[in-house]
Design a protein around this motif. Structure first.
Motif, PDB file in Angstrom:
ATOM      1  N   VAL A 128       4.213   1.665   2.124  1.00  0.00           N
ATOM      2  CA  VAL A 128       5.173   2.642   1.634  1.00  0.00           C
ATOM      3  C   VAL A 128       4.617   4.022   1.985  1.00  0.00           C
ATOM      4  N   VAL A 129       5.244   4.700   2.948  1.00  0.00           N
ATOM      5  CA  VAL A 129       4.780   6.024   3.365  1.00  0.00           C
ATOM      6  C   VAL A 129       5.482   7.079   2.529  1.00  0.00           C
ATOM      7  N   MET A 130       4.689   7.934   1.868  1.00  0.00           N
ATOM      8  CA  MET A 130       5.247   8.937   0.972  1.00  0.00           C
ATOM      9  C   MET A 130       4.923  10.348   1.448  1.00  0.00           C
ATOM     10  N   ARG A 131       5.825  11.269   1.128  1.00  0.00           N
ATOM     11  CA  ARG A 131       5.598  12.694   1.358  1.00  0.00           C
ATOM     12  C   ARG A 131       6.374  13.484   0.318  1.00  0.00           C
ATOM     13  N   ALA A 132       5.667  14.369  -0.387  1.00  0.00           N
ATOM     14  CA  ALA A 132       6.295  15.273  -1.360  1.00  0.00           C
ATOM     15  C   ALA A 132       7.192  14.537  -2.353  1.00  0.00           C
ATOM     16  N   VAL A 181       0.836  -1.194   0.000  1.00  0.00           N
ATOM     17  CA  VAL A 181       0.000   0.000   0.000  1.00  0.00           C
ATOM     18  C   VAL A 181       0.873   1.247   0.000  1.00  0.00           C
ATOM     19  N   PHE A 182       0.619   2.137  -0.977  1.00  0.00           N
ATOM     20  CA  PHE A 182       1.220   3.467  -0.976  1.00  0.00           C
ATOM     21  C   PHE A 182       0.282   4.381  -0.196  1.00  0.00           C
ATOM     22  N   GLU A 206       9.300   8.017   2.639  1.00  0.00           N
ATOM     23  CA  GLU A 206       9.802   8.294   3.986  1.00  0.00           C
ATOM     24  C   GLU A 206      10.209   7.019   4.719  1.00  0.00           C
ATOM     25  N   GLN A 207       9.412   5.944   4.545  1.00  0.00           N
ATOM     26  CA  GLN A 207       9.728   4.678   5.220  1.00  0.00           C
ATOM     27  C   GLN A 207       8.919   3.563   4.586  1.00  0.00           C
ATOM     28  N   VAL A 208       9.498   2.373   4.579  1.00  0.00           N
ATOM     29  CA  VAL A 208       8.831   1.170   4.067  1.00  0.00           C
ATOM     30  C   VAL A 208       8.901   0.099   5.150  1.00  0.00           C
ATOM     31  N   GLY A 209       7.778  -0.588   5.382  1.00  0.00           N
ATOM     32  CA  GLY A 209       7.797  -1.659   6.371  1.00  0.00           C
ATOM     33  C   GLY A 209       6.421  -2.239   6.579  1.00  0.00           C
TER      34      GLY A 209
END
Length: 358
Positions: free
Chosen positions: A205-209, A33-34, A213-216
């Motif tokens: 998958v945590v995204m910003r701009a 998941v993004f 930022e981090q995957v886990g």
């Protein structure tokens, strides 16, 4: 099932770079998941995987085959959009089989695949209805069925539940999780809803701009966020953040909290005295038996039946703190609350939002 790899993938519109060098490995059969706020680039990245957006630089491979210049129809991918995009004049059966008919698949094979997908999605009794005769959840299942009949290597979902009400979203999350287990297919899923991400994903998958930022795994991100952004984005209610300053007393480091009566919270990390920090405490980590405490006054109570969240401040000033309480039924607005917690559960971040570790 198929593996997907992104290597330093970038996307620019003129001089504006919106995807800024994404590296990601998605294993065969994973549900990835993004997630991130609006405008972070998650849907753009998904559309690049689908071939609907050109990759400015970097490589996209599926099963070790470079896909940058491969036509979307030949990538072995099926996409489910936020909009159902069903043909209103066609029946469910015709909508699900349309892409196959357009591709010249024999009628008998189309019927077989449509019936198989209808069985998986429990649409058998609806095959001769038209979209206007269906509920929102049923229309979304038809859209998913239209993807299933293509037997793709990878499913892409772009915020598929955004148009549904809260109850239907919960139901469809369960349906999608069941579908993934049954089909054992690689799924890449985009959402801005971190609860959706937590409940569905094998990997988030945590995204910003435009940056990852981090995957886990969901619990890894929840328990061990790399920075302030991830800590605040993952979790509901969100983590509490308290501004502090490091003080050293007989080799023990403390975070002094000026906005909370100069409360001192012992921390286990190497940091110089005077260092500005942010202390993170999750609402559920408050415990009546904890050795550290904050003196608060309750602004509002949120009773949810089995649990109660108190929204409180220090003497009515400063940022709101959310506290999960065990005896919420006995509290009322305006009450004083001693919010106790174990300092072991505290996370510490530096002035730039990076996690400080012991």
């Amino acid at each position: 099932m198929s593996e997907l790899q992104l290597s330093d993938v970038r996307k620019s519109y003129g001089g504006l770079e919106v995807i800024k060098g994404v590296d990601l490995d998605i294993k065969s059969g994973e549900f990835v998941v993004f997630v991130g706020p609006s405008g972070c680039g998650k849907s753009t990245l998904l559309r690049m995987i689908a071939g609907l957006e050109e990759i400015s630089s970097g490589d996209l491979t599926i099963d070790d085959v470079r896909m940058n210049d491969v036509d979307p129809s030949k990538r072995g991918i099926a996409m489910v959009f936020q909009s159902y995009a069903l043909y209103p004049h066609m029946t469910v059966r015709e909508n699900m089989g349309f892409a196959l008919r357009f591709a010249g698949v024999p009628r008998a094979e189309i019927e077989k695949r449509v019936n198989e997908a209808a069985h998986i999605l429990e649409l058998g009794a609806l095959l001769d209805r038209k979209p206007k005769q269906l509920s929102g959840g049923q229309r979304q299942r038809v859209a998913i069925g239209r993807a299933i009949v293509r037997h793709p290597k990878i499913f892409l979902f772009d915020e598929p539940l955004s148009n549904l009400d809260a109850e239907l979203r919960v139901h469809m999350r369960i349906e999608i999780a069941r579908l993934h287990k049954q089909l054992a297919t690689t799924i890449v899923y985009v959402t801005h809803d971190q609860v959706e991400a937590m409940t569905l994903a094998d990997k988030i998958v945590v995204m910003r701009a435009g940056v990852v930022e981090q995957v886990g795994s969901p619990l890894d991100l929840y328990d061990d966020p790399a920075n302030l952004f991830v800590a605040g984005f993952i979790g509901s209610p969100k983590m509490n953040f308290l501004k502090g300053v490091i003080e050293i007393d007989e080799d023990q480091a403390y975070a002094r909290l000026p906005d909370y009566g100069d409360a001192k919270i012992p921390v286990t990390l190497q940091a110089a005295a005077g260092t500005a920090v942010t202390i993170g405490i999750r609402p559920e980590h408050f415990d009546e038996a904890g050795p550290a405490a904050l003196d608060l006054a309750i602004d509002m109570l949120e009773h949810l039946g089995g649990e109660t969240f108190a929204y409180a401040r220090h003497h009515g000033n400063g940022e709101l703190i959310v506290v999960e309480t065990k005896n919420g039924r006995g509290l009322k607005t305006g009450d004083r609350l001693t919010a106790r917690f174990d300092p072991v559960s505290v996370l510490v971040f530096d002035g730039e939002g990076k996690r400080l570790r012991s």
